[in-house]
Design an enzyme around this catalytic site. Structure first.
Site, short mmCIF file in Angstrom:
data_model
loop_
_atom_site.label_atom_id
_atom_site.label_comp_id
_atom_site.label_asym_id
_atom_site.label_seq_id
_atom_site.Cartn_x
_atom_site.Cartn_y
_atom_site.Cartn_z
N ASP A 124 0.81 -1.22 0.00
CA ASP A 124 0.00 0.00 0.00
C ASP A 124 0.84 1.27 0.00
O ASP A 124 2.02 1.27 0.39
CB ASP A 124 -0.96 0.00 1.19
CG ASP A 124 -0.26 -0.23 2.53
OD1 ASP A 124 0.75 -0.95 2.56
OD2 ASP A 124 -0.72 0.32 3.55
N GLU A 140 -0.58 -2.03 5.28
CA GLU A 140 0.33 -1.93 6.42
C GLU A 140 0.24 -0.56 7.08
O GLU A 140 0.44 -0.42 8.28
CB GLU A 140 1.77 -2.19 5.98
CG GLU A 140 2.77 -2.28 7.13
CD GLU A 140 3.27 -0.94 7.64
OE1 GLU A 140 3.53 -0.82 8.85
OE2 GLU A 140 3.36 0.01 6.84
N GLU A 141 -0.10 0.46 6.28
CA GLU A 141 -0.02 1.84 6.76
C GLU A 141 -1.21 2.28 7.60
O GLU A 141 -1.18 3.34 8.21
CB GLU A 141 0.12 2.80 5.56
CG GLU A 141 1.41 2.65 4.77
CD GLU A 141 2.62 3.21 5.49
OE1 GLU A 141 2.48 3.65 6.65
OE2 GLU A 141 3.70 3.18 4.90
N HIS A 164 7.83 8.82 4.40
CA HIS A 164 6.61 9.62 4.52
C HIS A 164 6.85 11.07 4.14
O HIS A 164 6.03 11.94 4.47
CB HIS A 164 6.00 9.51 5.92
CG HIS A 164 5.56 8.13 6.29
ND1 HIS A 164 4.59 7.87 7.24
CD2 HIS A 164 5.94 6.90 5.84
CE1 HIS A 164 4.41 6.56 7.34
NE2 HIS A 164 5.23 5.95 6.51
#
Length: 395
Positions: A79, A137-138, A362
């Site tokens: 993702d 996962e995020e 990020h």
């Protein structure tokens, strides 16, 4: 051609796969096109493939070697993040407001390369390899729990995962036994005051003022309530309130995260945070709601598998490039796999200062040195073969 030579021959495809996914990112729980892209390639290489794993867009592929042996699982996440890509390159995201800002596109490409390579060498495999392409996962609760509940680890003896990590230089790798990545909890605080005129504050209850006090007061948890020898982070990442310059806001919202390793400290921070929110709002006459989510547990590597890393990683990174990882305050739902079966999580360096690849995960300009994918693929293969060979000789 040995396996490393096969991986090197596949490397141009790894770059192609990664850049395709980087141009076409998908958010957590929406990875349908990415999953289809992955499954199409796995099926073409003759693997047994199951899609819609984990009650979502997970893909599980199985490769049985010629000889009987243990079952090794290898995991990648797929993702992306809700971040606008600000890179100026030909493979920048084409999806507004969405980008692979954490390297999951490269994780997926790496595991695809391992699957293709091992499929070409299945006659020399002493066991079975299960490839876990995990969604979400995020975003909590994360995709790992769904994969586990759906049987992704059934019959698996050991599980390995790799994260490409730009804070570490390309050509290095790191791991450690025991705790390595923090538990990651989340909180949302909604403060309700009393709206009013910006020039008449005595007639209102200023929710933005209360929120500002909370941002400061919550830092006392780390500085005055937590054992200073225990790693602990309390971060407010978002604060929203008000609509214009001359109106006192009735509502304000704060969102943040807590990172810890020790379960007692984790529990104490949660209790202390609620107390501070309650007392701060009471002091100023405001009310509140608090939504506190216990997120991913800490990543705790099994000692035997972390030791395996320290033995095998020098084959790829040399002794100087093989390191003990420091504690990392980021979180990972890979932790759930390690709560079920033995394994370890490993970092492979993906930063390159000489090429300007220095932005943190990020970040809107995040990128990796793509050579890290080849290094990670070799590490996956060496860990898998070492486990299989040790298992075979011990029987």
């Amino acid at each position: 051609m040995n396996m490393n030579e096969t991986l090197e021959s596949v490397f141009p495809e790894m770059i192609e796969w990664r850049r395709h996914m980087h141009r076409n990112p998908e958010l957590s729980y929406y990875e349908s096109e990415t999953a289809a892209y992955v499954a199409e390639r796995l099926l073409a290489w003759g693997l047994e493939v199951r899609t819609f794993a984990g009650k979502g867009h997970g893909v599980v592929a199985r490769l049985e070697g010629r000889n009987a042996g243990p079952t090794v699982a290898l995991r990648a996440d797929m993702d992306a993040l809700p971040i606008q890509d600000e890179k100026a390159c030909e493979y920048a995201s084409t999806v507004p407001g969405v980008m692979h800002a954490c390297g999951h596109d490269a994780h997926t490409s790496t595991l695809l390369a391992v699957a293709k390579t091992l499929s070409r060498h299945r006659d020399s495999l002493n066991g079975t390899v299960v490839f876990l392409f995990q969604p979400a996962e995020e975003t909590t609760p994360g995709g790992a729990l769904g994969m586990i509940e759906d049987g992704a680890l059934d019959g698996v003896d050991v599980v390995y995962g790799i994260h490409l990590w730009t804070p570490f230089e390309v050509g290095t790798a790191a791991c450690k036994p025991g705790p390595m990545m923090a538990a990651a909890d989340e909180f949302v605080i909604e403060i309700k005051g009393k709206g009013g005129h910006g020039g008449l504050p005595h007639e209102a209850i200023d929710s933005v003022f209360v929120a500002s006090q909370l941002v400061v007061n919550l830092q006392s948890i780390v500085s005055r309530s937590a054992d200073p020898t225990e790693p602990c982070v309390v971060s407010v990442g978002s604060i929203h309130g008000g609509t214009t310059f001359n109106v006192i806001a009735e509502m304000a919202t704060l969102k943040g995260t807590v990172r810890t390793f020790h379960p007692d400290l984790r529990s104490m921070v949660k209790d202390r945070l609620e107390t501070i929110v309650r007392q701060t709002c009471l002091m100023h006459g405001a009310t509140y709601t608090l939504d506190y989510k216990m997120g991913y547990p800490p990543v705790i590597n099994h000692a035997e598998e972390a030791d395996r890393f320290l033995r095998t990683a020098p084959q790829t990174f040399g002794e100087a490039g093989t390191k003990l990882s420091p504690l990392i305050m980021a979180g990972e739902d890979y932790a759930y796999y390690l709560e079920q079966i033995p394994g370890c999580f490993m970092f492979v360096g993906a930063g390159n200062r000489e090429r300007g690849i220095v932005y943190p995960h990020h970040h809107p300009r995040f990128d990796i040195d793509e050579n890290a994918m080849l290094h990670a693929a070799k590490l996956f293969v060496s860990m898998t073969l070492d486990y299989m060979n040790e298992y075979r000789t011990s029987r």
